[in-house]
Design a protein around this motif. Structure first.
Motif, PDB file in Angstrom:
ATOM      1  N   PHE A  22       0.826  -1.202   0.000  1.00 60.56           N
ATOM      2  CA  PHE A  22       0.000   0.000   0.000  1.00 60.56           C
ATOM      3  C   PHE A  22       0.868   1.263   0.000  1.00 60.56           C
ATOM      4  O   PHE A  22       0.568   2.235  -0.709  1.00 60.56           O
ATOM      5  CB  PHE A  22      -0.927   0.012   1.222  1.00 60.56           C
ATOM      6  CG  PHE A  22      -2.155  -0.842   1.068  1.00 60.56           C
ATOM      7  CD1 PHE A  22      -2.858  -0.858  -0.115  1.00 60.56           C
ATOM      8  CD2 PHE A  22      -2.594  -1.630   2.113  1.00 60.56           C
ATOM      9  CE1 PHE A  22      -3.994  -1.632  -0.270  1.00 60.56           C
ATOM     10  CE2 PHE A  22      -3.730  -2.416   1.972  1.00 60.56           C
ATOM     11  CZ  PHE A  22      -4.427  -2.424   0.775  1.00 60.56           C
ATOM     12  N   VAL A  23       1.912   1.253   0.804  1.00 60.38           N
ATOM     13  CA  VAL A  23       2.794   2.422   0.873  1.00 60.38           C
ATOM     14  C   VAL A  23       3.450   2.675  -0.482  1.00 60.38           C
ATOM     15  O   VAL A  23       3.472   3.808  -0.976  1.00 60.38           O
ATOM     16  CB  VAL A  23       3.868   2.235   1.968  1.00 60.38           C
ATOM     17  CG1 VAL A  23       4.861   3.390   1.946  1.00 60.38           C
ATOM     18  CG2 VAL A  23       3.219   2.113   3.344  1.00 60.38           C
ATOM     19  N   LEU A  24       3.959   1.621  -1.099  1.00 65.15           N
ATOM     20  CA  LEU A  24       4.658   1.767  -2.383  1.00 65.15           C
ATOM     21  C   LEU A  24       3.706   2.213  -3.493  1.00 65.15           C
ATOM     22  O   LEU A  24       4.033   3.106  -4.280  1.00 65.15           O
ATOM     23  CB  LEU A  24       5.332   0.448  -2.756  1.00 65.15           C
ATOM     24  CG  LEU A  24       6.450  -0.032  -1.820  1.00 65.15           C
ATOM     25  CD1 LEU A  24       6.949  -1.399  -2.248  1.00 65.15           C
ATOM     26  CD2 LEU A  24       7.601   0.967  -1.786  1.00 65.15           C
ATOM     27  N   VAL A  25       2.534   1.609  -3.544  1.00 68.94           N
ATOM     28  CA  VAL A  25       1.567   1.959  -4.590  1.00 68.94           C
ATOM     29  C   VAL A  25       1.007   3.360  -4.357  1.00 68.94           C
ATOM     30  O   VAL A  25       0.893   4.164  -5.290  1.00 68.94           O
ATOM     31  CB  VAL A  25       0.429   0.912  -4.639  1.00 68.94           C
ATOM     32  CG1 VAL A  25      -0.686   1.373  -5.571  1.00 68.94           C
ATOM     33  CG2 VAL A  25       0.969  -0.434  -5.086  1.00 68.94           C
ATOM     34  N   GLY A  26       0.643   3.674  -3.116  1.00 70.62           N
ATOM     35  CA  GLY A  26       0.086   4.990  -2.815  1.00 70.62           C
ATOM     36  C   GLY A  26       1.060   6.112  -3.112  1.00 70.62           C
ATOM     37  O   GLY A  26       0.693   7.147  -3.695  1.00 70.62           O
ATOM     38  N   ALA A  27       2.330   5.935  -2.740  1.00 72.67           N
ATOM     39  CA  ALA A  27       3.343   6.951  -3.015  1.00 72.67           C
ATOM     40  C   ALA A  27       3.532   7.142  -4.515  1.00 72.67           C
ATOM     41  O   ALA A  27       3.760   8.273  -4.984  1.00 72.67           O
ATOM     42  CB  ALA A  27       4.672   6.560  -2.366  1.00 72.67           C
ATOM     43  N   PHE A  28       3.411   6.066  -5.286  1.00 71.64           N
ATOM     44  CA  PHE A  28       3.540   6.192  -6.746  1.00 71.64           C
ATOM     45  C   PHE A  28       2.399   7.029  -7.326  1.00 71.64           C
ATOM     46  O   PHE A  28       2.615   7.852  -8.220  1.00 71.64           O
ATOM     47  CB  PHE A  28       3.559   4.803  -7.390  1.00 71.64           C
ATOM     48  CG  PHE A  28       3.803   4.822  -8.865  1.00 71.64           C
ATOM     49  CD1 PHE A  28       5.072   5.095  -9.370  1.00 71.64           C
ATOM     50  CD2 PHE A  28       2.771   4.578  -9.757  1.00 71.64           C
ATOM     51  CE1 PHE A  28       5.300   5.120 -10.739  1.00 71.64           C
ATOM     52  CE2 PHE A  28       2.988   4.602 -11.117  1.00 71.64           C
ATOM     53  CZ  PHE A  28       4.262   4.868 -11.621  1.00 71.64           C
ATOM     54  N   PHE A  29       1.184   6.842  -6.830  1.00 74.52           N
ATOM     55  CA  PHE A  29       0.050   7.656  -7.264  1.00 74.52           C
ATOM     56  C   PHE A  29       0.314   9.139  -6.984  1.00 74.52           C
ATOM     57  O   PHE A  29       0.035   9.994  -7.832  1.00 74.52           O
ATOM     58  CB  PHE A  29      -1.233   7.212  -6.550  1.00 74.52           C
ATOM     59  CG  PHE A  29      -1.987   6.134  -7.260  1.00 74.52           C
ATOM     60  CD1 PHE A  29      -3.036   6.424  -8.100  1.00 74.52           C
ATOM     61  CD2 PHE A  29      -1.647   4.801  -7.086  1.00 74.52           C
ATOM     62  CE1 PHE A  29      -3.737   5.437  -8.763  1.00 74.52           C
ATOM     63  CE2 PHE A  29      -2.332   3.792  -7.735  1.00 74.52           C
ATOM     64  CZ  PHE A  29      -3.383   4.102  -8.577  1.00 74.52           C
ATOM     65  N   VAL A  30       0.811   9.442  -5.806  1.00 74.47           N
ATOM     66  CA  VAL A  30       1.086  10.835  -5.439  1.00 74.47           C
ATOM     67  C   VAL A  30       2.133  11.432  -6.376  1.00 74.47           C
ATOM     68  O   VAL A  30       1.985  12.565  -6.863  1.00 74.47           O
ATOM     69  CB  VAL A  30       1.561  10.934  -3.973  1.00 74.47           C
ATOM     70  CG1 VAL A  30       1.949  12.370  -3.640  1.00 74.47           C
ATOM     71  CG2 VAL A  30       0.466  10.452  -3.023  1.00 74.47           C
ATOM     72  N   ALA A  31       3.195  10.685  -6.648  1.00 71.01           N
ATOM     73  CA  ALA A  31       4.262  11.177  -7.531  1.00 71.01           C
ATOM     74  C   ALA A  31       3.741  11.421  -8.945  1.00 71.01           C
ATOM     75  O   ALA A  31       4.088  12.428  -9.588  1.00 71.01           O
ATOM     76  CB  ALA A  31       5.419  10.185  -7.545  1.00 71.01           C
ATOM     77  N   MET A  32       2.920  10.511  -9.447  1.00 68.71           N
ATOM     78  CA  MET A  32       2.355  10.679 -10.789  1.00 68.71           C
ATOM     79  C   MET A  32       1.484  11.931 -10.859  1.00 68.71           C
ATOM     80  O   MET A  32       1.565  12.700 -11.823  1.00 68.71           O
ATOM     81  CB  MET A  32       1.543   9.437 -11.160  1.00 68.71           C
ATOM     82  CG  MET A  32       2.379   8.194 -11.406  1.00 68.71           C
ATOM     83  SD  MET A  32       3.349   8.287 -12.923  1.00 68.71           S
ATOM     84  CE  MET A  32       2.071   8.089 -14.147  1.00 68.71           C
ATOM     85  N   ALA A  33       0.649  12.123  -9.859  1.00 70.53           N
ATOM     86  CA  ALA A  33      -0.200  13.311  -9.837  1.00 70.53           C
ATOM     87  C   ALA A  33       0.638  14.583  -9.795  1.00 70.53           C
ATOM     88  O   ALA A  33       0.314  15.583 -10.454  1.00 70.53           O
ATOM     89  CB  ALA A  33      -1.144  13.259  -8.638  1.00 70.53           C
ATOM     90  N   PHE A  34       1.718  14.545  -9.035  1.00 69.76           N
ATOM     91  CA  PHE A  34       2.584  15.712  -8.906  1.00 69.76           C
ATOM     92  C   PHE A  34       3.190  16.096 -10.253  1.00 69.76           C
ATOM     93  O   PHE A  34       3.155  17.262 -10.652  1.00 69.76           O
ATOM     94  CB  PHE A  34       3.692  15.418  -7.889  1.00 69.76           C
ATOM     95  CG  PHE A  34       4.667  16.544  -7.699  1.00 69.76           C
ATOM     96  CD1 PHE A  34       4.341  17.653  -6.929  1.00 69.76           C
ATOM     97  CD2 PHE A  34       5.923  16.499  -8.293  1.00 69.76           C
ATOM     98  CE1 PHE A  34       5.238  18.694  -6.768  1.00 69.76           C
ATOM     99  CE2 PHE A  34       6.830  17.524  -8.131  1.00 69.76           C
ATOM    100  CZ  PHE A  34       6.486  18.637  -7.363  1.00 69.76           C
TER     101      PHE A  34
END
Length: 287
Positions: A22-34
Motif C-alpha cells: 500500500f505504501v509503495l503503490v500509494g506513493a507512486f500515485f502521489v508522484a504521478m499526480a505531482f
C-alpha cells in the motif's frame, strides 16, 4: 475493502507485505499526480510537494531533491522531539515518494488547464495518500511539522496543519498569481475529501437516537422488525429532571425511513435524532 479483508486471519508476514505494498503503490500515485498535473501547472496545494513546486519556479531546484531535503530532517526531528516511533513503513514512504517523483520527472503534462489539473491532481493525490494511510503509514512532510507545532502550542492539530498548508498556498499566490493560489486551494480541498473517501468508502449508515415514553415497545420493534441491535443509555430530562431511556440503533441508509416509520407507529411523539455514520464495523455491517 482488500486491506481489511480477513486481515486478522492473515499471518503477520502477509499483513506486513500488504501494508508495504500500500505504501509503495500509494506513493507512486502521489508522484504521478505531482508530475502530470500539479507541478506543470504551478499548483502548490500544500505540503512538502507544494514547497518543491515553489522552489522549482523560483530557484529551478529539482523537486525530488527538495522533498528529500525536507522530508528526511522532518522525520528525524519527529523522532527526536515527539519521541514517537513512526515506524519503518513511514520511513519508506518518506524516502520512496521523492524517489518516484525523480523517476517520473520527464513525463509529459496531462493537461495545461489549471482547473482540470487542480481537480484531477488533487483527486489522485488523495487516492495515493489514502492508500498509504491504509498501509498504516504516512509520507512524512508537513504532517510531522504540524505535530511538532502542536506539541509546543495550544493549537489543535488540525489548525496546525491548516497553518502550514495555508502559508504554502499564500506563498504560491505571491510567487505565481492569485488565481493559481485559488487553484491550489481547490486541489487541497479535493485531496482531503478524496482521502476521506478512500478511508471510509461510499457506504454510509445512520446512527439513530430515540427518546421515547415507550422505550420497551420501541426496543422490540427495532430488534424484531428492523432486525438491528439496540443500545440503551440512561439519561434524564433537562427540564423535567425525570429519568429517561435513550435508545441507539445503527441502520443502513436504505433502512432509515422504515426505522423512523416504525418508531413513530409506536410513539408519534418520540424524539428522533439521526447522524451519519460512515464507518461501522460489527455484526450486520463490515467485518
Amino acid at each position: 475493502m482488500i486491506a481489511r479483508y480477513r486481515r486478522k486471519q492473515m499471518p503477520n508476514w502477509l499483513r506486513q507485505i500488504l501494508d508495504y505494498s500500500f505504501v509503495l503503490v500509494g506513493a507512486f500515485f502521489v508522484a504521478m499526480a505531482f508530475n502530470l498535473f500539479l507541478l506543470p501547472n504551478n499548483i502548490a496545494s500544500g505540503g512538502v510537494a507544494g514547497v518543491s513546486t515553489i522552489t522549482k519556479a523560483v530557484f529551478n531546484w529539482e523537486p525530488s531533491i527538495v522533498q528529500w531535503g525536507l522530508n528526511i530532517p522532518l522525520f528525524i526531528a519527529g523522532i527526536v522531539i515527539l519521541g514517537k516511533n513512526f515506524g519503518a513503513k513511514s520511513l519508506v514512504g518518506t524516502i520512496i515518494l521523492p524517489f518516484y517523483v525523480f523517476l517520473t520527472r520527464d513525463l509529459q503534462p496531462a493537461t495545461a488547464d489549471p482547473l482540470l489539473a487542480a481537480i484531477f491532481g488533487g483527486m489522485i493525490v488523495g487516492i495515493g495518500i489514502g492508500v498509504v494511510f491504509r498501509g498504516k503509514a504516512s509520507t512524512g512532510g508537513m504532517d510531522l511539522a504540524a505535530q511538532i507545532l502542536h506539541k509546543y502550542t495550544a493549537l489543535p492539530l488540525g489548525i496546525c496543519l491548516a497553518v502550514f498548508d495555508g502559508l504554502i498556498v499564500l506563498t504560491a499566490s505571491f510567487v505565481f498569481s492569485i488565481e493559481e493560489g485559488l487553484y491550489a486551494l481547490i486541489g487541497l480541498f479535493i485531496t482531503s475529501r478524496t482521502i476521506d473517501f478512500v478511508q471510509v468508502g461510499l457506504n454510509t449508515s445512520k446512527n439513530v437516537m430515540v427518546i421515547t415514553n415507550q422505550p420497551e415497545e420501541v426496543r422490540r420493534i427495532l430488534l424484531n422488525d428492523i432486525d438491528r441491535g439496540v443500545t440503551i443509555f440512561k439519561g434524564s430530562g433537562g427540564y423535567t429532571d425525570e429519568d429517561r431511556k435513550v435508545l441507539m440503533c445503527v441502520v443502513q441508509q436504505n433502512e432509515f425511513s422504515k426505522t423512523t416509520r416504525a418508531v413513530k407507529s409506536i410513539d408519534p411523539d418520540a424524539f428522533v435524532i439521526a447522524m451519519n455514520a460512515t464507518e461501522v464495523l460489527g455484526e450486520g455491517f463490515k467485518r
